[in-house]
Design an enzyme around this catalytic site. Structure first.
Site, PDB file in Angstrom:
ATOM      1  N   HIS A  38       1.047  -1.376   0.082  1.00  0.00           N
ATOM      2  CA  HIS A  38       0.063   0.023   0.027  1.00  0.00           C
ATOM      3  C   HIS A  38       0.658   1.194   0.123  1.00  0.00           C
ATOM      4  O   HIS A  38       0.635   2.187  -0.645  1.00  0.00           O
ATOM      5  CB  HIS A  38      -0.923  -0.091   1.234  1.00  0.00           C
ATOM      6  CG  HIS A  38      -1.877  -1.094   1.411  1.00  0.00           C
ATOM      7  ND1 HIS A  38      -2.304  -1.630   2.264  1.00  0.00           N
ATOM      8  CD2 HIS A  38      -1.934  -2.035   0.343  1.00  0.00           C
ATOM      9  CE1 HIS A  38      -3.059  -2.782   2.075  1.00  0.00           C
ATOM     10  NE2 HIS A  38      -2.694  -3.052   0.753  1.00  0.00           N
ATOM     11  N   CYS A  57      -7.047   2.994 -21.484  1.00  0.00           N
ATOM     12  CA  CYS A  57      -6.141   3.468 -20.136  1.00  0.00           C
ATOM     13  C   CYS A  57      -5.297   2.890 -19.671  1.00  0.00           C
ATOM     14  O   CYS A  57      -4.907   2.846 -18.494  1.00  0.00           O
ATOM     15  CB  CYS A  57      -7.491   3.548 -19.130  1.00  0.00           C
ATOM     16  SG  CYS A  57      -8.330   2.078 -18.841  1.00  0.00           S
TER      17      CYS A  57
END
Ligand code: PEP
Ligand code: MG
Length: 755
Positions: free
Chosen positions: A367, A680
């Site tokens: 994270h 994308c």
């Protein structure tokens, strides 16, 4: 009866006085060794310092030939002194000459001394030098003498670390402590950071080594140990911790260590020998580190880390260290160095001053790395041993492009990097100037450039990059950095905030894409052999509609009165898209039944990233309000090449004819039905592949914010009609001897297109 600690206490007090006296450095060293020899009733006391070239040099001696000072030298591992340094272990011998490692240095005249006691001079587990006492008589040194010499060595370690010896170091030579080191790690986030090291959990530098009152110090230790134990119990009882396996296991280990009698006894012993409680913690930890450093058993090494953390926590308790102090002395260009770190902790730092992040552990998907990348901070991970080699304030370069760290770099290297950073800053400046320029090609085709995002920290970039909106908002990132599943209200608040910070520019949310490499700690799916092909994304959402419905509800509520643009990831069959869309209808009727306002307009899209959709293109283009090509996954599945596996991820070229044909087919199908299509994946963010996409017919692409400038500068110079004329026929020419990549790059060269 003789108090065995009286000797060391007297010695330490004398050393303290010597340190405070205004003496020439060499004179001070000479007096120190004399003092030690006297106190330990030894005929010889010698002090060796480790230089950056791996040589141990005699810096001072009492008893050996004074002419040998700065001349007598031993390599790491050579002789008794080198053996002590290499093993970071003490050596006690009643007959030194009979030891196999004994090396006779004629200049010292040490042949008449038989017994030998030497200890490493340690700091945070690193060997800085060696301290030796010798006697003529063959004798066995007692344990308390060894202990006293080790304690004395700490004082010398402090002297070396504070740079006291610089003045007596011969010109051109350097001490090991200031040696420049390059550490190889993994590149996790691009960019180069130049600055000064900030240890995330700083080692407390203990300056008060010697105590005045043993009982008072013992009481302080006891008190701090108690608070440490309580704080560990507190952490263990926190809700978010009690659920997690690994984190819990670490804390359980901490608790066990904090109650370990052997550890506490060693600490108390060091205090009885005259150290302050802080110095005792440092000494015991340093000894343990040095002894365990050489172990290869990964389990034990991990436990050593745990012990380090624990000792550091205890030091912070003892010194009343607070993070505020650290913030106040925060350098303007900071490179944060940590063993591991939580994402929230990174957000606590003063962002504008952070130039880089270096982790001893971590992975691309951890994270803190995701957040750092979102914040544009270069990251190097898996940098073995970096924490113990770094001192707070050391100059450091973290190269997130190459995955290297240069600690205390030499001036030339520093200059070269500074030049590199200046150059890229200048380019950034040029790109910033393009921010307000419309992205229109030279032949007048308007292109939509959007950015990818996933966290609130990303959104200021919308304005800075000049992107026209967020083409991909990866909602799972927010779930990945949370410690529990966010409730509907929390999610709603978050999405509202995203929209508010986007200042009216459109945002395309992607429904949760978890599973595969996107792990959510509080949602554990079963272990899968092929997670990329496993139970993930829309599959998981359809099987467990509770999670998806909560997210849809939050998104619908957050976009009440405006427009919701939402797409589903990893659709493999049209039926899945229909089922997912049906969930939205269900939520819409649920919300209207309870009187909630609804979005004015809802656009539902599908990501095209599973090749099976290629044979359902007609239906897809009719049923979806828009399509977004996830080229990262589409490429990995089309070529069967794991995007996370470096051995195969670069094996095939996305600009090869095969994949370009796939991409062409998609844009043609979309155009035939007038369905808006965007791409994308990472391809969109590099000028050459982005140019290829425009050539194929894509008119909308979404990329990382840093890529907007370079891609815009490419397209402003591009005649897209001319490109199509040369590129499209080349796709059909399988016999060609040139690659499309070569063709594109020649085209750019010939037409003055910056890449
Ligand atoms: C992709 O697969 O190309 C994509 C944009 O999604 P992600 O990288 O999040 O899988
Ligand atoms: Mg994807």
């Amino acid at each position: 009866m003789r108090d065995p600690s009286a000797g060391p206490r007297v010695l330490l007090r004398r050393l303290r006085e010597l340190m405070a006296e205004p003496l020439e450095p060499q004179d001070r060293l000479d007096r120190i060794v004399r003092q030690i020899a006297q106190n330990m009733v030894a005929e010889v006391c010698s002090f060796y310092v480790l230089r950056s070239d791996g040589v141990l040099e005699l810096y001072a001696t009492e008893g050996l030939n004074p002419g040998a000072v700065h001349l007598a030298q031993l390599k790491m591992g050579q002789g008794l002194v080198g053996t002590i340094a290499a093993g970071a272990r003490p050596l006690s011998l009643s007959d030194a000459q009979s030891h196999p490692a004994f090396t006779y240095l004629p200049e010292t005249g040490e042949e008449i001394y038989h017994s030998f006691l030497g200890v490493p001079i340690l700091r945070a587990g690193r060997t800085l030098g060696v301290l030796v006492v010798q006697n003529k008589a063959q004798r066995n040194y007692r344990d308390d003498e060894l202990e006293a010499l080790e304690t004395t060595a700490m004082v010398l370690a402090e002297m070396i670390a504070t740079g006291d010896l610089k003045k007596v170091t011969r010109p051109g030579l350097e001490l090991d402590l200031s040696r420049s080191i390059t550490v190889e790690g993994d590149a996790y986030s691009d960019g180069i950071g130049l600055g000064h090291a900030v240890l995330h959990e700083p080692r407390i530098v203990v300056t008060e080594l010697l105590n005045d009152d043993i009982d008072a110090e013992l009481a302080r230790l006891e008190e701090s140990l108690d608070s440490l134990r309580i704080s560990i119990d507190d952490m263990l009882s926190r809700r978010d911790v009690s659920m997690e396996g690994e984190h819990r296991a670490v804390l359980e280990a901490y608790r066990m260590f904090a109650h370990d009698r052997g550890w506490v006894r060693k600490l108390e012993e060091a205090i009885r020998n005259g150290l302050t409680a802080e110095a005792a913690v440092e000494k015991v930890q340093s000894d343990m580190r040095a002894r365990m450093m050489h172990m290869t058993d990964p389990y034990l090494r991990e436990r050593l880390h745990d012990f380090d953390d624990l000792a550091n926590r205890l030091l912070r308790q003892l010194t009343g260290f607070n993070a505020k102090m650290q913030q106040e002395n925060f350098p303007n260009s900071a490179i944060i160095v940590a063993r591991a770190m939580g994402a929230a902790e990174l957000l606590d730092y003063d962002r504008p001053k952070i130039r880089g992040l270096v982790l001893e552990e971590g992975s691309v998907t951890s994270h803190v790395v995701i957040v750092a990348r979102a914040m544009g901070i270069p990251v190097v991970g898996q940098a073995a041993g970096i924490v113990s080699m770094t001192e707070n304030g050391d100059s450091i370069i973290s190269d997130g492009d190459e995955g290297q760290i240069h600690l205390r770099p030499v001036a030339d290297l520093q200059d070269a990097y500074a030049e590199k950073v200046r150059f890229s800053a200048k380019r950034q400046e040029q790109f910033r100037a393009l921010r307000a320029v419309e992205p229109v090609t030279r032949d007048g085709t308007k292109i939509t450039l959007q950015m990818n995002a996933g966290l609130l920290v990303d959104l200021p970039q919308l304005e800075e990059s000049g992107a026209s909106g967020v083409g991909l908002f990866r909602t799972e990132l927010q779930f990945m950095i949370a410690s529990t599943m966010p409730k509907v209200e929390e999610q709603e608040r978050f999405y509202r905030n995203v929209l508010k910070q986007s200042g009216g520019k459109p945002v395309t949310f992607r429904a949760l894409d978890i599973g595969g490499d996107k792990v959510i700690p509080y949602f554990r799916a079963a272990n899968e052999e092929n997670p990329a092909l496993g139970w993930r994304a829309v599959r998981l959402a359809l099987d467990r509609p509770g999670i998806m419905r909560t997210q849809l509800r939050a998104l619908l509520r957050a976009t009440a009165g405006t427009e919701l643009k939402l797409m589903f990831p990893m659709v493999a069959e049209i039926a899945e898209f229909r089922a997912a869309r049906a969930l939205i209808s269900k939520e819409v009727s649920h919300l209207s039944r309870f009187g909630y306002d609804l979005p004015r307009k809802i656009q539902v899209g599908a990501m095209l990233e599973v090749p099976s959709l290629m044979w359902q293109l007609d239906e897809l283009m009719v049923e979806a309000d828009f399509v977004s090509v996830g080229s990262n996954d589409l490429f990995q599945f089309t070529l069967a090449a794991d995007r996370g596996n470096a051995r195969v991820s670069n094996r095939f070229d996305p600009l090869g004819r095969t994949f370009l044909r796939v991409l062409r087919q998609i844009v043609e199908a979309a155009d035939a039905r007038n369905t808006p299509v965007t791409l994308c994946g990472e391809m969109a963010g590099r000028p050459l592949p982005a140019m290829a996409l425009l050539g194929l017919g894509y008119r909308s692409i979404s990329m990382s914010p840093a890529a907007i400038g370079p891609v815009k500068s490419m397209l402003l110079a591009l005649d897209v009609g001319k490109l199509r004329d040369v590129m499209l026929p080349a796709l059909d020419d399988m016999e060609a001897t040139y690659t499309v990549r070569e063709l594109l790059s020649d085209f750019a060269d010939a037409n003055g297109i910056p890449l």
